[in-house]
Write a protein that holds these residues in place. Sequence first.
Motif, PDB file in Angstrom:
ATOM      1  N   UNK A  74       0.971  -1.235  -0.232  1.00 41.14           N
ATOM      2  CA  UNK A  74       0.067  -0.066  -0.042  1.00 41.14           C
ATOM      3  C   UNK A  74       0.966   1.449   0.097  1.00 41.14           C
ATOM      4  N   UNK A  75       0.613   2.130  -0.779  1.00 38.04           N
ATOM      5  CA  UNK A  75       1.521   3.331  -0.928  1.00 38.04           C
ATOM      6  C   UNK A  75       1.385   4.240   0.669  1.00 38.04           C
ATOM      7  N   UNK A  76       2.777   4.527   0.769  1.00 35.94           N
ATOM      8  CA  UNK A  76       2.825   5.314   2.093  1.00 35.94           C
ATOM      9  C   UNK A  76       2.547   6.756   1.832  1.00 35.94           C
ATOM     10  N   UNK A  77       2.799   7.318   0.722  1.00 39.66           N
ATOM     11  CA  UNK A  77       2.360   8.423   0.126  1.00 39.66           C
ATOM     12  C   UNK A  77       1.906   8.397  -1.072  1.00 39.66           C
ATOM     13  N   UNK A  78       0.920   8.970  -1.516  1.00 37.81           N
ATOM     14  CA  UNK A  78       0.315   8.931  -2.920  1.00 37.81           C
ATOM     15  C   UNK A  78       0.034  10.466  -3.192  1.00 37.81           C
ATOM     16  N   UNK A  79       0.702  10.823  -4.326  1.00 33.44           N
ATOM     17  CA  UNK A  79       0.597  12.016  -5.227  1.00 33.44           C
ATOM     18  C   UNK A  79       0.650  13.164  -4.198  1.00 33.44           C
ATOM     19  N   UNK A 117       2.059   5.482  10.217  1.00 32.82           N
ATOM     20  CA  UNK A 117       1.634   6.176   9.024  1.00 32.82           C
ATOM     21  C   UNK A 117       2.573   6.508   7.929  1.00 32.82           C
ATOM     22  N   UNK A 118       3.815   6.517   8.411  1.00 36.39           N
ATOM     23  CA  UNK A 118       4.924   6.886   6.961  1.00 36.39           C
ATOM     24  C   UNK A 118       5.571   8.308   7.463  1.00 36.39           C
ATOM     25  N   UNK A 122       0.035  13.524   8.493  1.00 34.47           N
ATOM     26  CA  UNK A 122      -0.134  12.170   7.499  1.00 34.47           C
ATOM     27  C   UNK A 122      -1.251  11.397   7.959  1.00 34.47           C
ATOM     28  N   UNK A 123      -2.208  11.059   7.281  1.00 37.86           N
ATOM     29  CA  UNK A 123      -3.437   9.993   7.534  1.00 37.86           C
ATOM     30  C   UNK A 123      -3.714   9.375   6.672  1.00 37.86           C
ATOM     31  N   UNK A 124      -4.598   8.531   6.595  1.00 35.68           N
ATOM     32  CA  UNK A 124      -5.057   7.838   5.487  1.00 35.68           C
ATOM     33  C   UNK A 124      -5.533   8.185   4.170  1.00 35.68           C
TER      34      UNK A 124
END
Length: 607
Positions: free
Chosen positions: A362-367, A386-387, A551-553
């Motif tokens: 699952x991406x830790x960060x997305x865009x 969470x990353x 940082x959250x989901x």
Amino acid sequence: MTPLPGHGAVEHGRASAIGWRLALPVLRERRRSLAILLFWSLLSVTPVVLSGQLVAVAVDRGFLAGNVVIGLVSLGGYGLAMVLGTWSKRQAVRPMSRIVEALRDHLVRSLVRGSLHNAVRDDRAGELGTVARITSQTEKVRQLSSGLLIPMSSVALTLVAATIGMFSLVPVVSLIILAISAVSGVLIACISRVWKQRYERALRAAERLSERAGEVLGGLRDVIANDGSKRAESDLDEALRANAGALTGVANIGGIRVGVIGLTGRVPLVMLFVLAPWLLSSGQLSAGALLGAATYLMSGLEPALRTLINTVGNVGLELITVLNRLARYSVAPELPRGGALSVDRYDLVLERVTFRYGPHAHPVLRAASLRIRAGEHIAVLGTSGIGKSTMASLLAGLESPQEGVVRLGGIELDRLRTSWLRSVIALVPQQAYVFAGTVRENLSYLAPEAADTELDEAVLVIGLEELVAEHGGYDGEINPDALTEGQRQLVTLARVYLSPAHVIILDEATCHLDPAVEERVERAFARRSGTLVVIAHRISSALRADRVLLLDNKGLHAGTHGMLLRSSPTYANLVGHWYPSGVGDFPRNAPASSASEAGTIRFSKLS
């Protein structure tokens, strides 16, 4: 050697090269320690250089000539040389230990990183044998390298000095001895090749035993439920027998090597005494020269040959075998090599960055997009896992995104010169590292030219006055094991404060400090010239920052404390965890703007 399937193995020739490459970065970084080690090692062979000649002078020109003074002075000089050599060996231990400990730490990091990347890349669980490799094989490297560095740095000069001394006293015998040594060397090389093959086989057997035992113990409930005890017992017994057989093979060939090595060391001395009557009667050799030659053999040539073959040949062969074995499991995607550029501005930008630890993860960060202005004080918050640390690694250039780019001063990080980038961005992890050495060496590690006035400033603003005083000043020796976790973090923080870095990233680097000391440290770094990014574990860090990153989901959110309170339920929950609603005042250290933006929300003080 046939690679094991499913282990990311590489072919043997490449593994050998990588085996040496595992150690090269440490040797390059520790050039100064290597130079100091070489100096003391060379000085330690002084007794060998002088031994035979001093003994010959003491006998021929001293005692046999009736001049007791010359005899005693010569022997006294030999004794002083031995004292100097022993003291030099003692001095060589410290630089050797610094190189060895750095090598062990580097291997552990490389092996863990490689194993994790390989596991994620192949979408499989981590190998159970990895634990055995990290614990036993890296510790084996540590032991072998510590037993190799000092002998290897002095044995060459010892051989040269003893050989020249022998030729100056008994040239004919020296030629015979060299011929015998050459034949023995060829024989030992052949035996060593067989030993290396058997030792590699033993390492593979030990790894298979570790993996098999882990599989059985990990699935013990299934084994019992399916009545597979006998099968599991048989599998383990087979692995144990294979491991025992491999170790027996190593021991057998090792015994043969020991015998040949012993003969190689003893035969030259026997040859000298066999030829002594003829040499003395023919006048080719004096009594003093005979004793001097025997001294060169017993204190120089013989120990050096034994060291070269047994220590350098044996330990060195074992060391490179283990390194080659570790190299097969530490191969991981390399970090960007970096370009040749540097910049003169230090704003950090993430542009549509996506990062995941594997193709199926699952991406830790997305865009994610973000701009951190030069000189800005940022706090990063989010739930555990969470990353936050991943984002810190991306900002520091230790990880590269699969999509998007990270820029410093408008230039992509992988186009910047790596050594320059490492000096400009300092990432301070939660685990603080303090090494054995003086207070000054620990504090000035990233700023070797720092003056005492600069050290004084760092100690004062970080709060290290008591620790420095306890150790008797900057030249006092630090025992890392005697420091608390909080003291280690303070030493590391002061070290980074002194560094030339323009961007400081504190990844929970104050987690072992109490809130008051943490506030003091963060305010010190905020006043220091440059950008400060704090991966926060207390909400009070967010109240001191210019901006907060959450940082959250749902991704990455940026804003002031008050803005995020109103717009983010996740942030409001985090704040509520630290400052439950109820009677109390807004924290005294919060910025006035945050207090006004918080509206009617009331908070109790930080416990």
